[in-house]
Scaffold this motif. Sequence first.
Motif, PDB file in Angstrom:
ATOM      1  N   GLN A  36      34.930 -81.338  31.431  1.00  0.00           N
ATOM      2  CA  GLN A  36      34.200 -80.998  32.655  1.00  0.00           C
ATOM      3  C   GLN A  36      32.717 -81.338  32.539  1.00  0.00           C
ATOM      4  O   GLN A  36      32.092 -81.781  33.499  1.00  0.00           O
ATOM      5  N   SER A  37      32.151 -81.135  31.352  1.00  0.00           N
ATOM      6  CA  SER A  37      30.711 -81.356  31.181  1.00  0.00           C
ATOM      7  C   SER A  37      30.343 -82.825  31.070  1.00  0.00           C
ATOM      8  O   SER A  37      29.229 -83.219  31.414  1.00  0.00           O
ATOM      9  N   GLY A  38      31.277 -83.648  30.568  1.00  0.00           N
ATOM     10  CA  GLY A  38      31.031 -85.077  30.463  1.00  0.00           C
ATOM     11  C   GLY A  38      29.875 -85.412  29.533  1.00  0.00           C
ATOM     12  O   GLY A  38      29.757 -84.852  28.435  1.00  0.00           O
ATOM     13  N   PRO A  39      28.970 -86.307  29.977  1.00  0.00           N
ATOM     14  CA  PRO A  39      27.845 -86.720  29.130  1.00  0.00           C
ATOM     15  C   PRO A  39      26.955 -85.552  28.684  1.00  0.00           C
ATOM     16  O   PRO A  39      26.338 -85.621  27.618  1.00  0.00           O
ATOM     17  N   GLU A  40      26.908 -84.492  29.490  1.00  0.00           N
ATOM     18  CA  GLU A  40      26.097 -83.327  29.111  1.00  0.00           C
ATOM     19  C   GLU A  40      26.604 -82.717  27.806  1.00  0.00           C
ATOM     20  O   GLU A  40      25.819 -82.209  26.997  1.00  0.00           O
ATOM     21  N   LEU A  41      27.913 -82.780  27.594  1.00  0.00           N
ATOM     22  CA  LEU A  41      28.492 -82.254  26.358  1.00  0.00           C
ATOM     23  C   LEU A  41      27.994 -83.037  25.148  1.00  0.00           C
ATOM     24  O   LEU A  41      27.722 -82.454  24.087  1.00  0.00           O
ATOM     25  N   LEU A  42      27.866 -84.342  25.302  1.00  0.00           N
ATOM     26  CA  LEU A  42      27.332 -85.174  24.222  1.00  0.00           C
ATOM     27  C   LEU A  42      25.896 -84.781  23.898  1.00  0.00           C
ATOM     28  O   LEU A  42      25.506 -84.719  22.726  1.00  0.00           O
ATOM     29  N   ASN A  43      25.099 -84.534  24.929  1.00  0.00           N
ATOM     30  CA  ASN A  43      23.708 -84.116  24.718  1.00  0.00           C
ATOM     31  C   ASN A  43      23.649 -82.792  23.975  1.00  0.00           C
ATOM     32  O   ASN A  43      22.833 -82.614  23.061  1.00  0.00           O
ATOM     33  N   GLN A  44      24.513 -81.859  24.355  1.00  0.00           N
ATOM     34  CA  GLN A  44      24.547 -80.564  23.679  1.00  0.00           C
ATOM     35  C   GLN A  44      24.925 -80.731  22.209  1.00  0.00           C
ATOM     36  O   GLN A  44      24.312 -80.120  21.323  1.00  0.00           O
ATOM     37  N   ALA A  45      25.946 -81.547  21.951  1.00  0.00           N
ATOM     38  CA  ALA A  45      26.380 -81.777  20.572  1.00  0.00           C
ATOM     39  C   ALA A  45      25.273 -82.433  19.751  1.00  0.00           C
ATOM     40  O   ALA A  45      25.065 -82.083  18.576  1.00  0.00           O
ATOM     41  N   ALA A  46      24.565 -83.387  20.367  1.00  0.00           N
ATOM     42  CA  ALA A  46      23.474 -84.068  19.668  1.00  0.00           C
ATOM     43  C   ALA A  46      22.344 -83.094  19.333  1.00  0.00           C
ATOM     44  O   ALA A  46      21.799 -83.111  18.221  1.00  0.00           O
ATOM     45  N   ILE A  47      22.001 -82.227  20.282  1.00  0.00           N
ATOM     46  CA  ILE A  47      20.923 -81.261  20.058  1.00  0.00           C
ATOM     47  C   ILE A  47      21.293 -80.275  18.952  1.00  0.00           C
ATOM     48  O   ILE A  47      20.494 -79.996  18.053  1.00  0.00           O
ATOM     49  N   VAL A  48      22.531 -79.753  19.011  1.00  0.00           N
ATOM     50  CA  VAL A  48      22.991 -78.815  17.983  1.00  0.00           C
ATOM     51  C   VAL A  48      22.988 -79.487  16.612  1.00  0.00           C
ATOM     52  O   VAL A  48      22.523 -78.918  15.613  1.00  0.00           O
ATOM     53  N   THR A  49      23.500 -80.725  16.551  1.00  0.00           N
ATOM     54  CA  THR A  49      23.586 -81.446  15.281  1.00  0.00           C
ATOM     55  C   THR A  49      22.202 -81.706  14.696  1.00  0.00           C
ATOM     56  O   THR A  49      21.965 -81.451  13.508  1.00  0.00           O
ATOM     57  N   LEU A  50      21.290 -82.213  15.517  1.00  0.00           N
ATOM     58  CA  LEU A  50      19.939 -82.515  15.021  1.00  0.00           C
ATOM     59  C   LEU A  50      19.196 -81.248  14.613  1.00  0.00           C
ATOM     60  O   LEU A  50      18.431 -81.253  13.640  1.00  0.00           O
TER      61      LEU A  50
END
Length: 234
Positions: A117-131
């Motif tokens: 449902q979140s689409g590209p926003e989910l990728l941004n969240q994962a990137a922020i958490v990872t970094l």
Amino acid sequence: MEQNVQPKFLLNQLAETDRVEFYKKTYTHVAGGVLAFILFEYLLLQSDAVVNFMFSMMDGFKWLLLLGGFMLVANYAESTAMRSEDKNMQYLAFGIYILAEALIFVPLIYMAINFTQSGPELLNQAAIVTLSLFTGLSAVVFLTKKDFSFLRTGLTIGFFIALGLIIAGAIFGFNLGLWFSVAMCLLAGGTILYQTSNLVNKYTPDDYIPAALGLFASLMLLFWYVLRILMSRD
């Protein structure tokens, strides 16, 4: 006639200014690796042939073959970057490894974009958490100056157990689930602590490319499982 070979010193034998310069080069190359990964991933996702092929390799023994191939490429890249003194060969090895990471990420990122449902926003969240986790764990090492080399045995055992579970899951067709992803995030975090601690104990001032490759590999492992956790909750 004998040639004068200049001795190589590890980072912990050098002045603080030399270590700082090495850290700058290493983390600049990690950042460059992340940017190259994003570019490779974008280009690969534009090809329906690549996407379809990668999805066709996701089942059972095909996934194990793909994973085995990735591990061979990773081992070649790491050994080449570490053993070769030719900077061009080191960059080539780093580039091959980044491309291999981008390729194996294709199905996961495609599903994150198109089937959540979140689409590209989910990728941004994962990137922020990872970094954030990567930065925090790296800061722990630099601020405490603690030697985390003692983690090596535990990490080795952990990776063998994880590999065994992945193989069993592929053969018998069961889902490893959320807790496996959480455990792998912890394992990736331990790897980041270990790799960061090794910067001064394992490398010489000229080894910033293999050092960056090792950190990049740990970063991508963490990103893979953070993304899987977020996708399972979406």
